[in-house]
Structure formats: structure tokens, C-alpha cells
Design a protein around this motif. Sequence first.
Motif, PDB file in Angstrom:
ATOM      1  N   ALA A   1       2.257  14.835  -9.922  1.00  0.00           N
ATOM      2  CA  ALA A   1       3.346  14.722  -8.939  1.00  0.00           C
ATOM      3  C   ALA A   1       2.974  13.722  -7.847  1.00  0.00           C
ATOM      4  N   ALA A   2       1.712  13.702  -7.443  1.00  0.00           N
ATOM      5  CA  ALA A   2       1.260  12.731  -6.437  1.00  0.00           C
ATOM      6  C   ALA A   2       1.358  11.313  -6.984  1.00  0.00           C
ATOM      7  N   ILE A   3       1.011  11.141  -8.252  1.00  0.00           N
ATOM      8  CA  ILE A   3       1.110   9.815  -8.877  1.00  0.00           C
ATOM      9  C   ILE A   3       2.569   9.371  -8.928  1.00  0.00           C
ATOM     10  N   ASP A   4       3.463  10.281  -9.282  1.00  0.00           N
ATOM     11  CA  ASP A   4       4.893   9.961  -9.311  1.00  0.00           C
ATOM     12  C   ASP A   4       5.400   9.553  -7.937  1.00  0.00           C
ATOM     13  N   ALA A   5       5.007  10.290  -6.904  1.00  0.00           N
ATOM     14  CA  ALA A   5       5.460   9.992  -5.540  1.00  0.00           C
ATOM     15  C   ALA A   5       4.953   8.630  -5.077  1.00  0.00           C
ATOM     16  N   ALA A   6       3.686   8.331  -5.340  1.00  0.00           N
ATOM     17  CA  ALA A   6       3.126   7.041  -4.945  1.00  0.00           C
ATOM     18  C   ALA A   6       3.791   5.908  -5.717  1.00  0.00           C
ATOM     19  N   SER A   7       4.076   6.141  -6.975  1.00  0.00           N
ATOM     20  CA  SER A   7       4.749   5.132  -7.792  1.00  0.00           C
ATOM     21  C   SER A   7       6.141   4.835  -7.250  1.00  0.00           C
ATOM     22  N   ASP A   8       6.871   5.871  -6.861  1.00  0.00           N
ATOM     23  CA  ASP A   8       8.207   5.688  -6.296  1.00  0.00           C
ATOM     24  C   ASP A   8       8.148   4.899  -4.989  1.00  0.00           C
ATOM     25  N   LYS A   9       7.190   5.236  -4.132  1.00  0.00           N
ATOM     26  CA  LYS A   9       7.033   4.518  -2.862  1.00  0.00           C
ATOM     27  C   LYS A   9       6.723   3.048  -3.106  1.00  0.00           C
ATOM     28  N   LEU A  10       5.837   2.797  -4.057  1.00  0.00           N
ATOM     29  CA  LEU A  10       5.434   1.427  -4.353  1.00  0.00           C
ATOM     30  C   LEU A  10       6.594   0.634  -4.947  1.00  0.00           C
TER      31      LEU A  10
ATOM     32  N   HIS B   1       0.849  -1.189   0.000  1.00  0.00           N
ATOM     33  CA  HIS B   1       0.000   0.000   0.000  1.00  0.00           C
ATOM     34  C   HIS B   1       0.889   1.245   0.000  1.00  0.00           C
ATOM     35  N   ALA B   2       0.507   2.228  -0.816  1.00  0.00           N
ATOM     36  CA  ALA B   2       1.243   3.490  -0.859  1.00  0.00           C
ATOM     37  C   ALA B   2       0.255   4.637  -1.005  1.00  0.00           C
ATOM     38  N   GLU B   3       0.563   5.757  -0.347  1.00  0.00           N
ATOM     39  CA  GLU B   3      -0.258   6.961  -0.420  1.00  0.00           C
ATOM     40  C   GLU B   3       0.656   8.149  -0.686  1.00  0.00           C
ATOM     41  N   ALA B   4       0.108   9.151  -1.376  1.00  0.00           N
ATOM     42  CA  ALA B   4       0.869  10.383  -1.616  1.00  0.00           C
ATOM     43  C   ALA B   4      -0.104  11.532  -1.814  1.00  0.00           C
ATOM     44  N   GLU B   5       0.353  12.738  -1.450  1.00  0.00           N
ATOM     45  CA  GLU B   5      -0.432  13.965  -1.633  1.00  0.00           C
ATOM     46  C   GLU B   5       0.455  15.028  -2.255  1.00  0.00           C
ATOM     47  N   ASP B   6      -0.156  15.874  -3.081  1.00  0.00           N
ATOM     48  CA  ASP B   6       0.569  16.981  -3.684  1.00  0.00           C
ATOM     49  C   ASP B   6      -0.439  17.956  -4.264  1.00  0.00           C
ATOM     50  N   LYS B   7       0.027  19.148  -4.600  1.00  0.00           N
ATOM     51  CA  LYS B   7      -0.859  20.113  -5.258  1.00  0.00           C
ATOM     52  C   LYS B   7      -1.183  19.672  -6.679  1.00  0.00           C
TER      53      LYS B   7
END
Length: 109
Positions: A72-81, A62-68
Motif C-alpha cells: 500500500a505504501a508503494i502504491d501511494a508513493a507511485s500515485d504521488k510520483l 521526490h515522493a514519500e509514503a507510509e502505511d502498515k
Amino acid sequence: MHLKITGQHLDLTEALKNYVNEKIGGVDQYFDNVIDAEVVLRQEKFRNSIEVTLFAAGQTLHAEAEDKDMYAAIDAASDKLERQVVRYKEKLTNHHPHHNLDKTQVTEL
């Protein structure tokens, strides 16, 4: 891998769906046992968030991310995953060598 994308308070455009499919679908290059993935995109005032749940054989990631910016939020969640998948794969394949000690090497105190 079956990818389910839902949006809350957000119009899912084809460009957004394709971007999520490209980023989250890229996890397959690291790990072949991915069965399903659920992606929830949310938009609340000035905050965009994404939640990704990946179902693999014997493991749920499971991964979550927030951004304006949603991209960018999709990129961050993808990196975490991707980090989680790589760590899980290393855990499966990392076998430490067992050292067999001879009785002559063991000293008694």
C-alpha cells in the motif's frame, strides 16, 4: 531507466522488487526523460515507509509514503510520483497563446 532499490531493516524479496519495478517503472509511460530512480524501503516496528527519488533531465522529483502494508505504501508513493510527473510534463508543454494587441485596440486613459 535505471532503478536502484535498497531496503533498510527489511529483506528484499523478488516479489517486492518486481512490484516496485512495475509501479515505479510505470512512470516511463508518462515521461521519457527519466534517467535514474532510487527507491528506499524501510520497516520500523509496525510502520512501512518508502522514499522515491526520480532523476529526470533537468528535474528531480521526490515522493514519500507510509502505511502498515508495504504494498500500500508503494502504491501511494507511485500515485504521488505520477501526479508530479504529469504536472511537470504539463508545465513543459503548456504554452499559453500570446494575444497580440493592435494599436487600435489599446485605449489610452
